[in-house]
Design a protein around this motif. Sequence first.
Motif, PDB file in Angstrom:
ATOM      1  N   ARG A   1      58.641  31.456   0.027  1.00 49.41           N
ATOM      2  CA  ARG A   1      60.004  31.997   0.057  1.00 49.41           C
ATOM      3  C   ARG A   1      60.742  31.745  -1.264  1.00 49.41           C
ATOM      4  O   ARG A   1      61.492  32.594  -1.733  1.00 49.41           O
ATOM      5  CB  ARG A   1      60.771  31.354   1.212  1.00 49.41           C
ATOM      6  CG  ARG A   1      62.161  31.876   1.429  1.00 49.41           C
ATOM      7  CD  ARG A   1      62.883  31.145   2.537  1.00 49.41           C
ATOM      8  NE  ARG A   1      62.213  31.249   3.820  1.00 49.41           N
ATOM      9  CZ  ARG A   1      62.702  30.759   4.954  1.00 49.41           C
ATOM     10  NH1 ARG A   1      63.847  30.123   4.947  1.00 49.41           N
ATOM     11  NH2 ARG A   1      62.036  30.890   6.087  1.00 49.41           N
TER      12      ARG A   1
ATOM     13  N   TYR B   1      64.954  39.338   6.862  1.00 55.03           N
ATOM     14  CA  TYR B   1      64.830  38.200   7.784  1.00 55.03           C
ATOM     15  C   TYR B   1      65.860  38.321   8.906  1.00 55.03           C
ATOM     16  O   TYR B   1      65.546  38.125  10.078  1.00 55.03           O
ATOM     17  CB  TYR B   1      65.063  36.927   6.975  1.00 55.03           C
ATOM     18  CG  TYR B   1      64.544  35.653   7.582  1.00 55.03           C
ATOM     19  CD1 TYR B   1      63.251  35.202   7.310  1.00 55.03           C
ATOM     20  CD2 TYR B   1      65.348  34.869   8.400  1.00 55.03           C
ATOM     21  CE1 TYR B   1      62.780  34.015   7.846  1.00 55.03           C
ATOM     22  CE2 TYR B   1      64.887  33.692   8.945  1.00 55.03           C
ATOM     23  CZ  TYR B   1      63.604  33.262   8.659  1.00 55.03           C
ATOM     24  OH  TYR B   1      63.137  32.082   9.189  1.00 55.03           O
TER      25      TYR B   1
ATOM     26  N   THR C   1      50.783  38.328   7.848  1.00 54.59           N
ATOM     27  CA  THR C   1      51.493  39.429   7.197  1.00 54.59           C
ATOM     28  C   THR C   1      52.326  38.938   6.020  1.00 54.59           C
ATOM     29  O   THR C   1      52.369  39.592   4.963  1.00 54.59           O
ATOM     30  CB  THR C   1      52.394  40.176   8.195  1.00 54.59           C
ATOM     31  OG1 THR C   1      53.248  39.242   8.863  1.00 54.59           O
ATOM     32  CG2 THR C   1      51.569  40.918   9.221  1.00 54.59           C
ATOM     33  N   TRP C   2      52.973  37.777   6.166  1.00 60.30           N
ATOM     34  CA  TRP C   2      53.781  37.332   5.034  1.00 60.30           C
ATOM     35  C   TRP C   2      52.895  36.882   3.875  1.00 60.30           C
ATOM     36  O   TRP C   2      53.260  37.051   2.703  1.00 60.30           O
ATOM     37  CB  TRP C   2      54.801  36.276   5.436  1.00 60.30           C
ATOM     38  CG  TRP C   2      54.539  34.859   5.013  1.00 60.30           C
ATOM     39  CD1 TRP C   2      54.222  34.391   3.764  1.00 60.30           C
ATOM     40  CD2 TRP C   2      54.611  33.704   5.849  1.00 60.30           C
ATOM     41  NE1 TRP C   2      54.085  33.028   3.784  1.00 60.30           N
ATOM     42  CE2 TRP C   2      54.323  32.585   5.046  1.00 60.30           C
ATOM     43  CE3 TRP C   2      54.911  33.505   7.190  1.00 60.30           C
ATOM     44  CZ2 TRP C   2      54.306  31.283   5.543  1.00 60.30           C
ATOM     45  CZ3 TRP C   2      54.902  32.209   7.682  1.00 60.30           C
ATOM     46  CH2 TRP C   2      54.599  31.116   6.869  1.00 60.30           C
TER      47      TRP C   2
ATOM     48  N   ALA D   1      53.369  38.235   0.211  1.00 62.85           N
ATOM     49  CA  ALA D   1      53.668  37.262  -0.838  1.00 62.85           C
ATOM     50  C   ALA D   1      52.734  37.444  -2.029  1.00 62.85           C
ATOM     51  O   ALA D   1      53.160  37.388  -3.189  1.00 62.85           O
ATOM     52  CB  ALA D   1      53.565  35.836  -0.285  1.00 62.85           C
TER      53      ALA D   1
ATOM     54  N   LEU E   1      58.993  40.933   2.678  1.00 62.09           N
ATOM     55  CA  LEU E   1      58.614  39.542   2.910  1.00 62.09           C
ATOM     56  C   LEU E   1      59.531  38.907   3.952  1.00 62.09           C
ATOM     57  O   LEU E   1      59.082  38.152   4.828  1.00 62.09           O
ATOM     58  CB  LEU E   1      58.664  38.763   1.595  1.00 62.09           C
ATOM     59  CG  LEU E   1      58.173  37.311   1.638  1.00 62.09           C
ATOM     60  CD1 LEU E   1      56.695  37.240   2.005  1.00 62.09           C
ATOM     61  CD2 LEU E   1      58.411  36.625   0.285  1.00 62.09           C
TER      62      LEU E   1
ATOM     63  N   ALA F   1      58.561  40.178   7.383  1.00 57.95           N
ATOM     64  CA  ALA F   1      57.314  39.577   7.851  1.00 57.95           C
ATOM     65  C   ALA F   1      57.521  38.150   8.330  1.00 57.95           C
ATOM     66  O   ALA F   1      56.938  37.728   9.334  1.00 57.95           O
ATOM     67  CB  ALA F   1      56.274  39.607   6.729  1.00 57.95           C
ATOM     68  N   GLU F   2      58.368  37.385   7.622  1.00 54.71           N
ATOM     69  CA  GLU F   2      58.522  35.967   7.954  1.00 54.71           C
ATOM     70  C   GLU F   2      59.545  35.722   9.048  1.00 54.71           C
ATOM     71  O   GLU F   2      59.630  34.624   9.599  1.00 54.71           O
ATOM     72  CB  GLU F   2      58.910  35.179   6.699  1.00 54.71           C
ATOM     73  CG  GLU F   2      58.737  33.679   6.868  1.00 54.71           C
ATOM     74  CD  GLU F   2      59.176  32.892   5.657  1.00 54.71           C
ATOM     75  OE1 GLU F   2      59.815  31.844   5.842  1.00 54.71           O
ATOM     76  OE2 GLU F   2      58.865  33.313   4.525  1.00 54.71           O
TER      77      GLU F   2
END
Length: 407
Positions: A14, A46, A72-73, A77, A96, A99-100
């Motif tokens: 992140r 997010y 997926t993240w 990434a 991203l 995904a997270e």
Amino acid sequence: PFMFVLYIVAYLDRVNVGFAALQMNAELQFSNVVFGLGSGIFFIGYFLFEIPSNLILHRIGARIWIARIMITWGVIASAMMFVTGPKSFYALRFLLGLAEAGFFPGMILYLTYWFPRKYLARNVALFMTATALAGVVGGPVSGALLEMHGMLGLSGWQWLFLLEGIPAVLLGVAVFFYLPERPEKSAWLPQDEKDWLRERLDLEHQDKANEKEQGLLPTLGSVRVWVLCLIYFTLVVSMYGIAMWMPLMLKNITGFSNLLVGVVSIFPYLAAAAFMVIIGISSDRTGERRLHLAGSLMLAALGYLFSVLTGSTVWSVACLIIAAAGIWAALGPFWAFAGSFLSGTAAAGGFALINSIGNLGGFTGPYLMGFLRDSTGSYTTGMVSLGFIILAGSIMAWFLKFSRTDR
């Protein structure tokens, strides 16, 4: 320990954009505003998928959903290495975040399946020291990866994104095969301990059922939950305002090489990890949440505000250490309180709401720092702004009467 490792990887993927910026911004000609917007836009994605993701986790189980999130993240990434300009930077950071979404509140929800209220703050704190230790591990590693600049025709920042995304994919596969859904399904707990824990947690679940916030709709309309959202927003504004910009600030303060900047960045995160554990244990031991939370946020505010009083390198780094210690120390008592009155669907929705609203601060903090840096030519105004924002969070926590049992 396994969850701890997962969160280290999550947090590193992140915020590693802050280290990539040491090369990427100049190579791609990103202004401070472009970098701040791209860093923060992660949290818009997010925010949008946070509550649905956590409700899905509660319904289908942590093992399958956390594995999906991590794989997926990790792929996205690593794909950050293909950024060529502002549009691709914004798009991949947004994806991203999508995904997270759900990973952190899902982990907090998962902890409430395992730990009774009495032990929750210290274990949330121990789990969340991963965010601090990600900085301890990630700083030197990211600095070293930047030194691979030019290898196989790739820039150092491209190597950083590529190699730091791969562990998330591998660990996501491990989650699917290893992570037990509940204590009763674990292979390593003796049966008598499973029975004791299940009985204790069932009793607490019955107590929580008497709280007015139980149920998804009452939770989403609860004043107490929304005040926690505001407090968490101030915390996250300051957390990511410093996390995303720390490498660039340290570079500006010290003039060190990228590798040495990574090494110096260890110290604020070491202090953060130590204070998280100390405050978490103290909060559990006394049963007090409000003053531990408000005091930690006040410490962070003082760190930010005092950082602008002198141009001394040592003093500036010391104030960053104080600010980081206060921010991260607040996390244990904050999430332990939320877990003390929410359970089941209310906990899944409540944790996700608090985290999603709060994490809009993850967009606000980095963008605010970039905007003020471009506008004023220094980090001073940004640091003062973050200090007053988290001071407001401390004041809200101080005057908030959490529940019948919290002082």
